[in-house]
Design a protein around this motif. Structure first.
Motif, PDB file in Angstrom:
ATOM      1  N   GLY A  60       0.824  -1.202   0.000  1.00 27.87           N
ATOM      2  CA  GLY A  60       0.000   0.000   0.000  1.00 27.87           C
ATOM      3  C   GLY A  60       0.855   1.247   0.000  1.00 27.87           C
ATOM      4  N   ASN A  61       0.211   2.381  -0.176  1.00 22.65           N
ATOM      5  CA  ASN A  61       0.918   3.660  -0.214  1.00 22.65           C
ATOM      6  C   ASN A  61       1.244   4.141   1.198  1.00 22.65           C
ATOM      7  OD1 ASN A  61       0.717   3.818  -3.034  1.00 22.65           O
ATOM      8  ND2 ASN A  61      -1.329   4.724  -2.911  1.00 22.65           N
ATOM      9  N   ARG A  62       2.461   4.623   1.370  1.00 24.92           N
ATOM     10  CA  ARG A  62       2.863   5.219   2.642  1.00 24.92           C
ATOM     11  C   ARG A  62       2.376   6.662   2.672  1.00 24.92           C
ATOM     12  NH1 ARG A  62       7.673   2.388   4.925  1.00 24.92           N
ATOM     13  NH2 ARG A  62       8.176   4.295   6.035  1.00 24.92           N
ATOM     14  N   ARG A  63       1.695   7.012   3.718  1.00 26.85           N
ATOM     15  CA  ARG A  63       1.187   8.383   3.862  1.00 26.85           C
ATOM     16  C   ARG A  63       1.822   9.017   5.086  1.00 26.85           C
ATOM     17  NH1 ARG A  63      -3.001  12.135   3.036  1.00 26.85           N
ATOM     18  NH2 ARG A  63      -3.674  13.157   4.967  1.00 26.85           N
ATOM     19  N   THR A  64       2.225  10.275   4.926  1.00 26.10           N
ATOM     20  CA  THR A  64       2.752  11.022   6.063  1.00 26.10           C
ATOM     21  C   THR A  64       1.588  11.562   6.878  1.00 26.10           C
ATOM     22  OG1 THR A  64       4.736  11.655   4.833  1.00 26.10           O
ATOM     23  CG2 THR A  64       4.188  12.957   6.782  1.00 26.10           C
ATOM     24  N   MET A  65       1.562  11.253   8.145  1.00 32.99           N
ATOM     25  CA  MET A  65       0.455  11.662   9.000  1.00 32.99           C
ATOM     26  C   MET A  65       0.428  13.172   9.161  1.00 32.99           C
ATOM     27  SD  MET A  65      -0.417  10.368  12.880  1.00 32.99           S
ATOM     28  CE  MET A  65      -0.779   8.712  12.277  1.00 32.99           C
ATOM     29  N   ASP A  66      -0.773  13.758   9.031  1.00 40.19           N
ATOM     30  CA  ASP A  66      -0.947  15.182   9.280  1.00 40.19           C
ATOM     31  C   ASP A  66      -2.300  15.421   9.946  1.00 40.19           C
ATOM     32  OD1 ASP A  66      -2.864  15.060   7.277  1.00 40.19           O
ATOM     33  OD2 ASP A  66      -1.651  16.062   5.771  1.00 40.19           O
ATOM     34  N   CYS A  67      -2.718  16.662  10.000  1.00 39.52           N
ATOM     35  CA  CYS A  67      -3.945  17.033  10.717  1.00 39.52           C
ATOM     36  C   CYS A  67      -5.150  16.206  10.278  1.00 39.52           C
ATOM     37  CB  CYS A  67      -4.267  18.510  10.497  1.00 39.52           C
ATOM     38  SG  CYS A  67      -2.877  19.638  10.700  1.00 39.52           S
ATOM     39  N   ILE A  68      -5.262  15.965   8.957  1.00 39.21           N
ATOM     40  CA  ILE A  68      -6.458  15.350   8.398  1.00 39.21           C
ATOM     41  C   ILE A  68      -6.628  13.901   8.843  1.00 39.21           C
ATOM     42  CG2 ILE A  68      -7.642  14.809   6.218  1.00 39.21           C
ATOM     43  CD1 ILE A  68      -6.039  17.108   4.960  1.00 39.21           C
ATOM     44  N   ASP A  69      -5.553  13.267   9.295  1.00 38.14           N
ATOM     45  CA  ASP A  69      -5.669  11.872   9.714  1.00 38.14           C
ATOM     46  C   ASP A  69      -6.493  11.716  10.989  1.00 38.14           C
ATOM     47  OD1 ASP A  69      -4.027  10.312   7.745  1.00 38.14           O
ATOM     48  OD2 ASP A  69      -2.566  11.821   8.341  1.00 38.14           O
ATOM     49  N   CYS A  70      -6.538  12.750  11.815  1.00 36.87           N
ATOM     50  CA  CYS A  70      -7.404  12.730  12.996  1.00 36.87           C
ATOM     51  C   CYS A  70      -8.639  13.607  12.784  1.00 36.87           C
ATOM     52  CB  CYS A  70      -6.643  13.204  14.228  1.00 36.87           C
ATOM     53  SG  CYS A  70      -5.275  12.125  14.710  1.00 36.87           S
ATOM     54  N   HIS A  71      -8.414  14.812  12.237  1.00 38.37           N
ATOM     55  CA  HIS A  71      -9.519  15.735  11.950  1.00 38.37           C
ATOM     56  C   HIS A  71     -10.061  15.448  10.550  1.00 38.37           C
ATOM     57  CE1 HIS A  71      -8.536  18.362  15.444  1.00 38.37           C
ATOM     58  NE2 HIS A  71      -7.299  17.973  15.201  1.00 38.37           N
ATOM     59  N   ASN A  72     -10.446  14.215  10.305  1.00 43.28           N
ATOM     60  CA  ASN A  72     -10.829  13.818   8.948  1.00 43.28           C
ATOM     61  C   ASN A  72     -12.221  14.288   8.554  1.00 43.28           C
ATOM     62  OD1 ASN A  72     -11.949  11.888  10.816  1.00 43.28           O
ATOM     63  ND2 ASN A  72     -12.452  10.596   9.062  1.00 43.28           N
ATOM     64  N   ARG A  73     -13.029  14.713   9.513  1.00 42.74           N
ATOM     65  CA  ARG A  73     -14.374  15.204   9.195  1.00 42.74           C
ATOM     66  C   ARG A  73     -14.530  16.641   9.665  1.00 42.74           C
ATOM     67  NH1 ARG A  73     -16.144  12.058   5.483  1.00 42.74           N
ATOM     68  NH2 ARG A  73     -18.022  13.296   5.696  1.00 42.74           N
ATOM     69  N   ALA A  74     -13.505  17.453   9.442  1.00 38.45           N
ATOM     70  CA  ALA A  74     -13.493  18.820   9.978  1.00 38.45           C
ATOM     71  C   ALA A  74     -14.660  19.652   9.479  1.00 38.45           C
ATOM     72  CB  ALA A  74     -12.167  19.499   9.614  1.00 38.45           C
ATOM     73  N   ALA A  75     -15.059  19.476   8.230  1.00 37.62           N
ATOM     74  CA  ALA A  75     -16.129  20.306   7.666  1.00 37.62           C
ATOM     75  C   ALA A  75     -17.348  19.500   7.246  1.00 37.62           C
ATOM     76  CB  ALA A  75     -15.609  21.094   6.467  1.00 37.62           C
ATOM     77  N   HIS A  76     -17.293  18.176   7.401  1.00 44.01           N
ATOM     78  CA  HIS A  76     -18.420  17.337   6.983  1.00 44.01           C
ATOM     79  C   HIS A  76     -18.634  16.231   8.016  1.00 44.01           C
ATOM     80  CE1 HIS A  76     -18.405  19.282   3.048  1.00 44.01           C
ATOM     81  NE2 HIS A  76     -17.102  19.086   3.004  1.00 44.01           N
ATOM     82  N   SER A  77     -18.867  16.631   9.243  1.00 46.07           N
ATOM     83  CA  SER A  77     -18.986  15.647  10.319  1.00 46.07           C
ATOM     84  C   SER A  77     -20.436  15.191  10.479  1.00 46.07           C
ATOM     85  CB  SER A  77     -18.491  16.243  11.638  1.00 46.07           C
ATOM     86  OG  SER A  77     -18.594  15.293  12.673  1.00 46.07           O
ATOM     87  N   PHE A  78     -20.626  13.880  10.387  1.00 45.41           N
ATOM     88  CA  PHE A  78     -21.939  13.287  10.626  1.00 45.41           C
ATOM     89  C   PHE A  78     -21.966  12.726  12.048  1.00 45.41           C
ATOM     90  CE2 PHE A  78     -21.295  13.232   6.097  1.00 45.41           C
ATOM     91  CZ  PHE A  78     -22.533  13.576   5.579  1.00 45.41           C
ATOM     92  N   GLU A  79     -23.011  13.022  12.769  1.00 48.77           N
ATOM     93  CA  GLU A  79     -23.122  12.558  14.149  1.00 48.77           C
ATOM     94  C   GLU A  79     -23.622  11.120  14.202  1.00 48.77           C
ATOM     95  OE1 GLU A  79     -24.343  16.128  16.973  1.00 48.77           O
ATOM     96  OE2 GLU A  79     -25.684  16.033  15.253  1.00 48.77           O
ATOM     97  N   THR A  80     -23.363  10.468  15.320  1.00 50.41           N
ATOM     98  CA  THR A  80     -24.037   9.208  15.597  1.00 50.41           C
ATOM     99  C   THR A  80     -25.429   9.541  16.118  1.00 50.41           C
ATOM    100  OG1 THR A  80     -23.282   9.099  17.894  1.00 50.41           O
ATOM    101  CG2 THR A  80     -21.835   8.133  16.209  1.00 50.41           C
ATOM    102  N   ALA A  81     -26.312   8.566  16.102  1.00 49.30           N
ATOM    103  CA  ALA A  81     -27.671   8.811  16.598  1.00 49.30           C
ATOM    104  C   ALA A  81     -27.640   9.220  18.071  1.00 49.30           C
ATOM    105  CB  ALA A  81     -28.520   7.552  16.414  1.00 49.30           C
ATOM    106  N   GLU A  82     -26.742   8.581  18.829  1.00 48.67           N
ATOM    107  CA  GLU A  82     -26.643   8.899  20.261  1.00 48.67           C
ATOM    108  C   GLU A  82     -26.160  10.330  20.474  1.00 48.67           C
ATOM    109  OE1 GLU A  82     -26.370   4.541  19.642  1.00 48.67           O
ATOM    110  OE2 GLU A  82     -25.381   6.289  18.755  1.00 48.67           O
TER     111      GLU A  82
END
Length: 476
Positions: free
Chosen positions: A309-331
């Protein structure tokens, strides 16, 4: 020389003679104006720095302007054909076509008409193209004109980035980013026209890296320190008992000496990883660059070797992956709405019934609205008739709130349901942090990636009705 003279008499002169009709002249003006605008876009693309980053600019450059150009050519041809037939029927076709002479008032007026019409069309087509590009830079185009993006559009308006244009995050700056965006946008247009879009639409790590987008506004080295996070949870009992969890998050950052600490500090080093799925939810390999430049490789206990697989350098988006399009859980969504007062916690078992209705599968959002409203009314009218009679308005408000939760998170037509889009920030609802910090990623020397909870946070209270920590903070 003789060949050129023959060409001039047999082709050029007839062309200008038959072309001296209104339809052909308008076609010529349209063709020349669209050609000038198209050339202008090409020049900006290649040499300029003022081109738009819009991924759908290909609609104009690759489809609209060439389409107008071809339309103008067709109008010229049709005008030529109609005039030739008209003159032939009237017996007015000359044996020798008139020469091209600017002193001829008829020919001169035709050229003047084309020049003026070209100038007018250039302004019209150029303005329309510019306004089109400007419109396609807006979130309303990305989310509403392109209807398949409705889930992302709804989530975008619920995020803290709702004032940031889509292109600021999705398109990398520079010529390379622009060309890639234009090609990708044209491909997306073709998919929409052919009804061949994926359901659901997944980001699949196609977002530009954080240094080209996020860091234009955010500074990861800013010292944020500790932040208090409070989670409010309602129970499934009759009283919808409310409890609180208080966590102190060690976000950290850099201090005046340039030293990094906390969550941001721990991940500021050069870290690479390999994910075995397109959404990067399974990460069996991590490589950490130590301060001395050496590299420590960690493998999950489930991995038999370094995965492909491709090696990716970790950055902000790896944790903040839904910064502008976050869907909530039902709970999450239901607890948040109940804290705000609707559904009202005074309605018995409203949390339990609300969860059951939200997680019921509906064919469309319209079916969900009808089913949620009917289901809640039937529950209270049959199980709690007195409550239904005295709190009818609150039952109706609860149904509207549940419908709103559903409409902003579930999209049956696009196959977006609860959990379709994982959020990697945290680890309560999705693997998130535990993709790497699960205690099973070990190096050859026996070193394991830290999974000590207190490294990232301390829990001041866990599911308590009246946490002392909240009282000390002056919170109700």
């Amino acid at each position: 020389m003789a060949d050129f003279e023959s060409f001039r008499k047999n082709w050029i002169r007839p062309f200008f003679f038959y072309g001296n009709n209104r339809l052909s002249l308008i076609g010529g003006a349209l063709t020349s104006a669209s050609a000038l605008v198209l050339i202008g876009f090409w020049v900006i693309d290649v040499f300029g720095h003022g081109g738009s980053n819009n991924p759908y600019i290909g609609i104009i450059v690759d489809f609209a302007l060439p389409g107008l150009f071809v339309l103008g050519l067709l109008m010229i041809a049709v005008g030529l054909l109609f005039r030739q037939r008209s003159l032939k029927a009237a017996g007015e076709i000359p044996t020798v076509f008139p020469s091209i002479d600017m002193r001829d008032p008829v020919f001169r007026h035709g050229i003047e008409f084309v020049a003026i019409a070209t100038a007018i069309n250039f302004v019209i087509v150029g303005t329309a193209a510019y306004r089109g590009v400007a419109y396609m830079d807006t979130p309303s185009f990305c989310g509403q004109a392109c209807h398949v993006m409705d889930p992302e559009f709804q989530a975008y308006h619920m995020s803290s980035h709702r004032a940031v244009p889509c292109t600021d995050c999705h398109i990398a700056p520079g010529v390379g980013g622009f060309v890639h965006a234009k090609m990708n946008g044209t491909k997306q247009l073709a998919n929409v026209l052919l009804h061949n879009w994926p359901t659901p639409i997944m980001a699949e790590q196609k977002i530009p890296t954080a240094d080209k987008t996020c860091l234009n506004c955010h500074n990861p080295e800013r010292n944020i320190g500790d932040r208090i996070h409070i989670s409010n949870t309602f129970g499934d009992d009759e009283k919808n008992s409310l409890t609180h969890t208080v966590a102190v998050l060690h976000v950290g950052g850099g201090n005046v000496l340039g030293q990094m600490s906390g969550i941001h500090g721990a991940h500021s080093a050069h870290i690479e990883y390999i994910a075995t799925d397109s959404g990067a939810q399974t990460i069996p390999y991590v490589a950490y660059t130590n301060p001395d430049g050496s590299i420590t490789e960690y493998l999950s206990s489930d991995a038999k070797g370094t995965p492909a697989g491709n090696r990716r350098t970790m950055d902000c988006i790896d944790c903040h992956n839904r910064a502008a399009h976050s869907f909530e859980t039902a709970e999450q969504a239901l607890d948040r709405f109940m804290v705000a007062g609707a559904p009202n916690a005074s309605l018995p078992f409203v949390h339990k019934q609300g969860m059951a209705l939200l997680k019921t599968e509906y064919r469309t959002q319209q079916d969900a609205e009808a089913g949620i409203t009917k289901g809640l009314e039937q529950f209270y009218s049959s199980q709690y008739p007195q409550v239904y009679a005295s709190q009818r308005a609150q039952v109706e408000a609860a149904a509207k709130a549940l419908t709103s939760i559903y409409d902003h998170n579930i999209f049956p037509a696009m196959k977006v349901t609860w959990g379709t889009h994982p959020n990697n920030l945290g680890h309560n609802d999705y693997p998130g942090c535990f993709r790497c910090h699960d205690g099973s990623h070990t190096s050859k020397s026996g070193k394991t990636i830290n999974n000590d909870c207190t490294t990232c946070h301390n829990l001041a209270a866990t599911d308590e009705a009246s946490p002392k920590a909240m009282t000390e903070l002056g919170l109700p």
